[in-house]
Design an enzyme around this catalytic site. Structure first.
Site, PDB file in Angstrom:
ATOM      1  N   ASN A 168       0.857  32.733 -23.247  1.00 32.57           N
ATOM      2  CA  ASN A 168      -0.967  31.949 -22.985  1.00 32.57           C
ATOM      3  C   ASN A 168      -0.832  30.782 -22.334  1.00 32.57           C
ATOM      4  O   ASN A 168      -0.544  29.833 -23.468  1.00 32.57           O
ATOM      5  CB  ASN A 168      -0.812  32.108 -24.541  1.00 32.57           C
ATOM      6  CG  ASN A 168      -1.392  33.332 -25.136  1.00 32.57           C
ATOM      7  OD1 ASN A 168      -2.589  33.703 -24.909  1.00 32.57           O
ATOM      8  ND2 ASN A 168      -0.465  33.638 -26.169  1.00 32.57           N
ATOM      9  N   GLU A 169      -0.337  30.580 -21.114  1.00 28.76           N
ATOM     10  CA  GLU A 169      -0.473  29.655 -20.854  1.00 28.76           C
ATOM     11  C   GLU A 169      -1.959  28.470 -20.688  1.00 28.76           C
ATOM     12  O   GLU A 169      -2.847  29.765 -21.336  1.00 28.76           O
ATOM     13  CB  GLU A 169      -0.604  29.571 -19.307  1.00 28.76           C
ATOM     14  CG  GLU A 169       0.902  30.157 -18.864  1.00 28.76           C
ATOM     15  CD  GLU A 169       2.155  29.644 -19.427  1.00 28.76           C
ATOM     16  OE1 GLU A 169       1.718  28.007 -19.387  1.00 28.76           O
ATOM     17  OE2 GLU A 169       3.083  30.023 -18.354  1.00 28.76           O
ATOM     18  N   PRO A 170      -2.756  27.745 -19.927  1.00 32.21           N
ATOM     19  CA  PRO A 170      -3.587  27.074 -19.835  1.00 32.21           C
ATOM     20  C   PRO A 170      -4.907  27.338 -19.953  1.00 32.21           C
ATOM     21  O   PRO A 170      -4.776  28.354 -18.611  1.00 32.21           O
ATOM     22  CB  PRO A 170      -3.015  25.605 -19.433  1.00 32.21           C
ATOM     23  CG  PRO A 170      -1.570  25.111 -19.607  1.00 32.21           C
ATOM     24  CD  PRO A 170      -1.171  26.534 -19.884  1.00 32.21           C
TER      25      PRO A 170
END
Length: 636
Positions: A168-170
């Site tokens: 879950n990236e920025p």
């Protein structure tokens, strides 16, 4: 199991502060922390077994949980811990990615855990990196399957430098479920060593979503090493933000961050404890506080005032020391005394206030270098000084470094050998092996030997340039490294014995070693562990009474100013000489395989670091040098 279980077993290791929004426990050793987490998982499994219930675990990959899995496997083999009632769901998988690929998380999980325990194959769930139709439906069904078995009882997490949990990236949403996602460049750069280059790292992944993770009844996040310190601070102390997805865990009521000392180093209670509570001041804290205050206010140490200390949480320090003037002089002298142009000690000098002993005037020195270029990259100027000042300098390259040689570089050397050789059948076989190498395959033994010889030749060229006799250059080729893959073997007595024999033969007065601890499973850390184990075995011998150990840092990080116990200034000419020595390692120049997310070449990176260290000293009010190499003493 609640967070109180870890609190109880790690009594005294956690002190909540107004800055922290997530429960966390700090350990000196990532190994000890991992074993404790593994015990919590084992207790949960056994508790569920006693109730005849399934235990549903969410599992992570990467280097952080490796020791947890090792301990679970040990408990299964040695203590009979059964996993027959366990159902697992992995967080993520690269996309596209075949299961058989050695970089796949399917391969990782089976290699580190599933192949060694009695879990039922049908209870293993890992996102399918080969799915090519109805991906949305597949991801939705993954979440539904978790719900169908009653949800996750325990979720194990790591944290990426972007603040991602899972992948879950920025920008990931609070309510996101399992889905495909485009990976951040930093994430791909961190994975590049495993893939032998960032261009080979997939750009997408399938990941559990934030909402999926947050539904777990219990969450434990692991973070080890200085590389994670910045993002750990943001996650624990920062505001909840999609730009640091790990901050979403602040709103989960049963989450614990389990971190080591290095990963905790940016937390307020660790970095600036005087802002949190009243302290019992020791010399280390005084030095740390004064350097911090000087840097914070942009003042040299001797210009700090009583008001500066009072305004920044250190009024009780002045009560102990009397006045700012007295404290400033004391700390200025401590830092000044650590600066020396004589890293092996200055002969016939009063060494009372010097970091090294004057006697013996000519010392035997071993520089341990994890890879065949860490010596010149990290301490090339000091190396040069030691040789020039007449000490007997030995260099010990702990690993072959063959894994860091690109196939194109090896092919170039092999083709030169073919051109020069009258009988070239062996060389032709090496060339064919390189040209016909299949994706994800391991180099043949002959190709690995060639790559190792490339690193050896470069090392000898550099040490000859620094005027070290060839017989003082030792290629240890520690067995743990020689697997041909990113995953290295475990340290054994064979590794320790090789190091011990060299130390016994040389009987050094000084040992220099790489003190990089960013990754507990990285080569630098393993090499340092091997050295420490050897020293532990040898320390009762008489010659070890006269042996001092100095730790240097690698190309990525430097010791904090307050930690530095020996600062060796470099002249502009020495900076250039160090650069030339690094250039002899040509296979690691012009786009080395493992540069991380920093596009600067190693020589540029380390020059900038050495110049920055010198600038920090100058800003504190000390002399202005072109560059400084820094060391911290290890007491055994």
């Amino acid at each position: 199991m609640s967070k109180q279980s870890i609190l109880h077993q790690a009594a005294g290791k956690f002190e909540e502060t107004r800055f922290e929004k997530i429960h966390n426990v700090i350990f000196e050793s990532s190994n000890d922390a991992s074993i404790l987490v593994a015990n919590e998982i084992a207790d949960l499994i056994k508790s569920k077994q006693s109730l005849n219930e399934k235990c549903v675990l969410g599992l992570a990959t990467g280097s952080s949980p490796i020791k947890v899995y090792d301990e679970l496997v040990r408990m299964h083999i040695e203590e009979g811990l059964s996993f027959k009632n366990v159902i697992t769901f992995n967080l993520d998988e690269y996309y596209p990615m075949e299961k058989e690929n050695i970089q796949s998380y399917y391969y990782f999980m089976h290699d580190h855990l599933f192949d060694h325990i009695d879990i039922l194959p049908e209870n293993i769930n890992i996102p399918d990196g080969t799915i090519d139709t109805d991906i949305y439906d597949y991801c939705t069904s993954y979440d539904k399957k978790i719900e169908k078995v009653g949800g996750l009882d325990f979720q194990l997490l790591g944290i990426g430098r972007t603040g991602h949990v899972g992948f879950n990236e920025p920008g990931s949403h609070y309510n996101s479920g399992t889905r495909t996602i485009t990976l951040d460049y930093v994430t791909r750069a961190d994975a590049a060593p495993s893939f032998l280059g960032i261009d080979k790292v997939p750009r997408k992944a399938i990941t559990m979503g934030i909402a999926t993770i947050r539904k777990a009844k219990r969450i434990v996040l692991l973070a080890w090493g200085i590389n994670k310190a910045g993002v750990v601070k943001k996650a624990i102390e920062g505001e909840i933000s999609s730009q640091v997805p790990a901050t979403y865990l602040q709103s989960h009521n049963n989450t614990t961050f389990v971190i080591d000392t290095d990963a905790s180093s940016e937390l307020t209670r660790v970095k600036t404890p005087w802002l949190v509570t009243a302290l019992s001041w020791n010399d280390h804290l005084k030095r740390k506080a004064v350097v911090w205050l000087s840097e914070l206010l942009g003042k040299s140490i001797l210009k700090l005032t009583d008001k500066d200390y009072n305004d920044n949480g250190m009024s009780n320090l002045l009560v102990e020391e009397g006045t700012a003037y007295d404290l400033n002089i004391k700390m200025f002298n401590v830092l000044q005394h650590g600066i020396t142009g004589w890293p092996g000690g200055k002969p016939n000098a009063d060494d009372t206030n010097r970091p090294e002993r004057a006697n013996p005037p000519k010392k035997r020195v071993i520089i341990f270098s994890p890879h065949p270029d860490d010596d010149v990259i990290s301490m090339g100027g000091t190396f040069d000084r030691l040789v020039e000042q007449g000490h007997e300098v030995h260099v010990a390259y702990q690993t072959s470094g063959n894994f860091a040689v690109a196939d194109t570089e090896a092919l170039k050397f092999a083709e030169v050998c073919k051109f020069m050789s009258k009988s070239s059948s062996d060389v032709e076989a090496v060339i064919n092996n390189i040209k016909n190498k299949e994706k994800n395959s391991i180099d043949t033994l002959d190709v690995r030997k060639l790559k190792g010889m490339i690193r050896r030749g470069e090392s000898i060229a550099a040490t000859r340039y620094l005027k070290v006799p060839d017989e003082n250059v030792h290629f240890l080729d520690l067995p743990f490294y020689e697997t041909g893959t990113v995953k290295k073997g475990k340290l054994t007595d064979a590794d320790i014995n090789i190091i011990s024999k060299l130390i016994e033969d040389v009987k050094p007065h000084q040992i220099y070693a790489a003190g990089d601890l960013a990754d507990p499973h990285g080569t630098h850390k393993v090499c340092l562990d091997a050295l420490f184990m050897s020293i532990e075995e040898l320390k009762s011998q008489k010659f070890m009474d006269d042996c001092w150990v100095w730790l240097y840092r690698g190309a990525w990080h430097e010791w904090e100013t307050h930690e530095i116990e020996m600062a060796v200034p470099l002249s502009p000419d020495q900076v250039l000489k160090k650069r030339t020595a690094i250039f002899y390692h040509q296979s690691q120049k012009d786009g080395a395989m493992f540069q991380g997310d920093d596009s600067r070449e190693f020589w540029v990176r380390v020059e900038d670091r050495n110049k920055l260290t010198a600038q920090k000293y100058n800003n504190l009010g000390l002399a202005d040098y072109a560059a400084i190499e820094a060391f911290k003493r290890y007491i055994f």
